[in-house]
Every structure is written in C-alpha cells, then in structure tokens.
Write a protein that holds these residues in place. Structure first.
Motif, short mmCIF file in Angstrom:
data_model
loop_
_atom_site.label_atom_id
_atom_site.label_comp_id
_atom_site.label_asym_id
_atom_site.label_seq_id
_atom_site.Cartn_x
_atom_site.Cartn_y
_atom_site.Cartn_z
N ASP A 182 41.05 33.46 51.82
CA ASP A 182 41.58 33.20 50.49
C ASP A 182 41.92 31.73 50.28
O ASP A 182 42.56 31.39 49.28
CB ASP A 182 42.84 34.04 50.24
N GLU B 285 41.36 29.77 35.07
CA GLU B 285 41.74 31.17 35.23
C GLU B 285 42.64 31.34 36.44
O GLU B 285 42.36 30.83 37.53
CB GLU B 285 40.48 32.03 35.41
N GLY B 286 43.75 32.07 36.25
CA GLY B 286 44.68 32.33 37.34
C GLY B 286 45.80 31.32 37.46
O GLY B 286 46.63 31.43 38.36
N ARG C 167 45.44 30.43 46.06
CA ARG C 167 44.44 31.36 46.58
C ARG C 167 43.12 31.19 45.85
O ARG C 167 43.07 30.93 44.65
CB ARG C 167 44.96 32.80 46.44
N LEU C 168 42.05 31.35 46.62
CA LEU C 168 40.70 31.14 46.09
C LEU C 168 40.40 32.13 44.97
O LEU C 168 39.76 31.78 43.98
CB LEU C 168 39.69 31.29 47.22
N ARG C 169 40.85 33.35 45.13
CA ARG C 169 40.59 34.38 44.13
C ARG C 169 41.81 35.29 44.03
O ARG C 169 42.64 35.33 44.93
CB ARG C 169 39.35 35.19 44.52
N ALA C 170 41.90 36.01 42.93
CA ALA C 170 43.01 36.92 42.70
C ALA C 170 42.46 38.32 42.46
O ALA C 170 41.25 38.51 42.32
CB ALA C 170 43.83 36.46 41.50
N ASP C 171 43.36 39.30 42.43
CA ASP C 171 42.92 40.66 42.11
C ASP C 171 43.45 41.06 40.74
O ASP C 171 44.24 40.33 40.13
CB ASP C 171 43.35 41.66 43.19
N GLN C 172 43.04 42.21 40.26
CA GLN C 172 43.39 42.62 38.91
C GLN C 172 44.88 42.88 38.76
O GLN C 172 45.46 42.63 37.69
CB GLN C 172 42.61 43.88 38.54
N ARG D 164 46.59 32.89 40.65
CA ARG D 164 46.03 32.30 41.87
C ARG D 164 47.00 31.31 42.50
O ARG D 164 46.85 30.95 43.66
CB ARG D 164 44.71 31.60 41.55
N VAL E 85 41.38 27.72 49.49
CA VAL E 85 40.55 26.72 48.83
C VAL E 85 40.36 25.57 49.82
O VAL E 85 41.32 24.99 50.32
CB VAL E 85 41.22 26.20 47.55
N PRO F 207 46.84 38.71 38.89
CA PRO F 207 45.80 37.77 38.48
C PRO F 207 46.12 36.30 38.75
O PRO F 207 45.23 35.46 38.65
CB PRO F 207 45.69 38.03 36.97
#
Length: 367
Positions: free
Chosen positions: A63, A9-10, A111-116, A121, A65, A119
């Motif tokens: 953010d 994902e991402g 980036r470790l996570r993304a926003d809506q 990463r 990894v 999306p």
C-alpha cells in the motif's frame, strides 16, 4: 490562472472546526499515553523502501507510494503505516534501551489505494507501541491504554472485537493438520465465513465459522471445540485481558478474522466507538526484525478523523470581544478556557466571526 481547487481522489482538506477537533483528539490520546509512560517519537514521512519493508515480519509495502529519490537515486516509500518506523527506531536508535520500550507517535500516512468503506488515502495515525514484550501483561496494558485514550478523546460506547490471527496455523500444526498449500485458502474461507469452502478444504474447521459473537459465549464455544487444549493458553490470555478491562467496554470475539491483521501474531483487536460505521483503530501483538533477530511487540493505532466523525456536529465556543474591550478582560476569559475573537473594525459582528457568545457588561452572553 484560476484553479478549480479539486483534490486527487482520496484526499481532502480538514477545515475548521474539524481540524481543531482532530488536533484535540490527537493531543488527548498522546497525553493519556504519556501518563502510562509512552514517550513520543516523530519519524520522517518517507524512508528507503527496502528498509521500511524489512522491519515487520511479513510486513509488505503493497500500500506504499514509492518514488526515486533524486539525491540518492534509491527508491523511497511514503509510509502507509507508522508501525514499521517505530520498529526501526526501537531496533536501531534505541536498540540499547532496556526492554520494554514504550513509544507513542502521531503523523500522516499515505496509502496507494483505498477501499470502498474507507475511501480516504491520507490519514492521521496516532498510536502506542510496547517493544520487547507480547505477554498477557503487555497485551492487557496496551488494550487498557487504548481504551483510556479513546475515553480521553471524548469517545463513548466503546467496544473491542478480539481475534486470534495465528489460529489456523496453530491448529494445522497440531490436532487438525492441513496441507501447507491449503492453509491460506482455509484462512481466507474462514475470514469470509464461507462454510461451503471450509467444508471442502477442511471440514473439521467448520465449527469456527459459528464461533464468533459476544465474548463469553464465543470463548465457551472455542473451549468446547478445542478438545485437546491447544488453544487453552490463548483463551486464558483473552479471558485475563477481559477481566482487566472490567465493565468499561463491550467485548466480542471473532477468532478467524484476518483482514487488517496480516502481520499480527497471537492477538489482534479492533476498536469501535458509538456512532462509527467501522473500527476507529486496531492493535495486537507482532514481531519486529532487528539486528539480532526477531523481537516481540504489542501496540495499537487510532485514526483521529474517524473518532471526530462520530461526534456529529463539532462544538464551537467562541467569544466575541467588541471594540474597546479591555485587554485584561480578554486575557481572563482565555485563561478560563474561552476562545476569544477580537473585533478589528467598528462594524464587526459576532455573526461575521462565527462567534457563539458576546462579551457584554462583563459577562459572556449567548448570541
């Protein structure tokens, strides 16, 4: 064993012609920067996590990894942003260089996570940093280079949204005192334009909720709000930058915007282009941490994928060379800027090679 080809994902593959288009954007941005004296550096993808997090004042690695290096047994971090790496290079390898140092860069970030709203990463980040200055002249130069870079990349409908990241701290330390433990909640409330929360925390700050908008009107409202002139130098600086841009770009001001500007100092800005649903880049002034203390800097970052996405369908112009085409003909067309695709089999066709033109009778003819 058959695999599905699914990616985490991402993450996504960059396929033709979009990968070529993104590479072209990167090359044009870096060339525009080079013409202004920004020389390219190429830092590694991962570094020691503690070193990476220490280079930007207030710059955390939330953010990033992280993983343990099997060689050194130390924690490494894959860069979530390249700015801290440029700060390291400027403070160490180029610490002896006369200031300011003008550096450009391009490379992937993770980036470790993304926003809506964003999306992805993994991104391809391109940017410039002017190390050693955060003056009005430095800011005007960096903003101008950002605008020229976007124009060189083929973007249109450029606009810039300015912000004043240290606005609340400046007012709280002067004419509008706020308890230390209330500053962060107040900044968050102003960023969210939550008038009710602002009224509860510090009613005197309520005019700032309505201070955003077209640049000239927003500056006028801020000057009227700033009865004691605490913000005069910042507003004068913003006006000087606006004058330096002329009518090349539309300008707005949101003085309390903080999201994405956590480590900027007196100036932040977001870059927008026609067709983009959100910003395609950000920049501003900030402080880096070196061997001899803090040092000012000014810079911007762009994202090639976001710029390419505004173009809609990416143009392909490929010329099919049938079997027997003289080598000199193909060379001449490539020298003229064409992409040529030579037939490898007698039954090869322009359609099979996704060509837009056919070389026939010494002329490039549309397919």
């Amino acid at each position: 064993m058959m695999t599905t080809g699914l990616l985490p994902e991402g993450f996504h593959d960059r396929l033709p012609p979009h990968a070529d288009a993104a590479a072209a954007v990167e090359a044009r941005v870096l060339e525009a920067a080079r013409l202004h004296g920004y020389e390219r550096v190429d830092p590694p993808l991962a570094e020691h996590a503690d070193g990476l997090s220490s280079r930007l004042k207030d710059g955390a690695l939330t953010d990033a990894v992280r993983f343990v290096d099997p060689v050194s047994q130390r924690t490494l971090a894959i860069r979530p942003d390249m700015t801290a790496q440029i700060a390291r290079i400027a403070a160490t390898r180029m610490g002896h260089h006369p200031r300011p140092v003008r550096l450009s860069y391009a490379g992937p970030v993770l980036r470790l996570r993304a926003d809506q709203l964003a999306p992805a990463r993994e991104w391809r980040q391109i940017g410039c940093e002017l190390i050693g200055r955060d003056s009005v002249a430095a800011a005007a130069e960096v903003v101008g280079v950002a605008v020229e870079s976007l124009s060189a990349a083929g973007a249109s409908g450029l606009s810039i949204d300015f912000t004043l990241p240290d606005l609340v701290e400046t007012l709280a330390a002067g004419p509008l005192p706020v308890a230390a433990d209330q500053i962060e909640p107040l900044r968050s409330a102003l960023d969210a334009k939550d008038a009710g929360a602002v009224a509860t925390l510090a009613p005197a700050y309520l005019p700032l909720v309505e201070a955003a908008g077209p640049f000239d009107a927003a500056v006028a409202r801020l000057r009227a709000f700033d009865a004691k002139g605490v913000l005069a130098s910042r507003l004068d600086a913003l006006s000087a930058i606006a004058v330096s841009l002329g009518d090349r770009v539309a300008l707005t001001l949101d003085p309390t915007e903080r999201h994405g500007f956590e480590y900027q100092s007196w100036l932040g800005f977001s870059l927008f282009v026609a067709g983009a649903s959100r910003e395609v880049g950000r920049g501003g002034t900030y402080m880096i941490v070196g061997a001899e203390g803090e040092e000012p800097a000014t810079g911007f970052s762009l994202y090639a994928d976001a710029i390419v996405a505004t173009a809609g369908a990416v143009e392909r112009r490929r010329l099919f060379l049938p079997p027997g085409t003289p080598v000199a003909d193909g060379a001449a067309m490539r020298a003229a800027g064409w992409v040529t695709v030579a037939a490898l089999e007698a039954d090869d066709t322009p359609q099979a090679q996704l060509c837009t033109h056919l070389w026939k009778d010494g002329v490039a003819q549309p397919v």
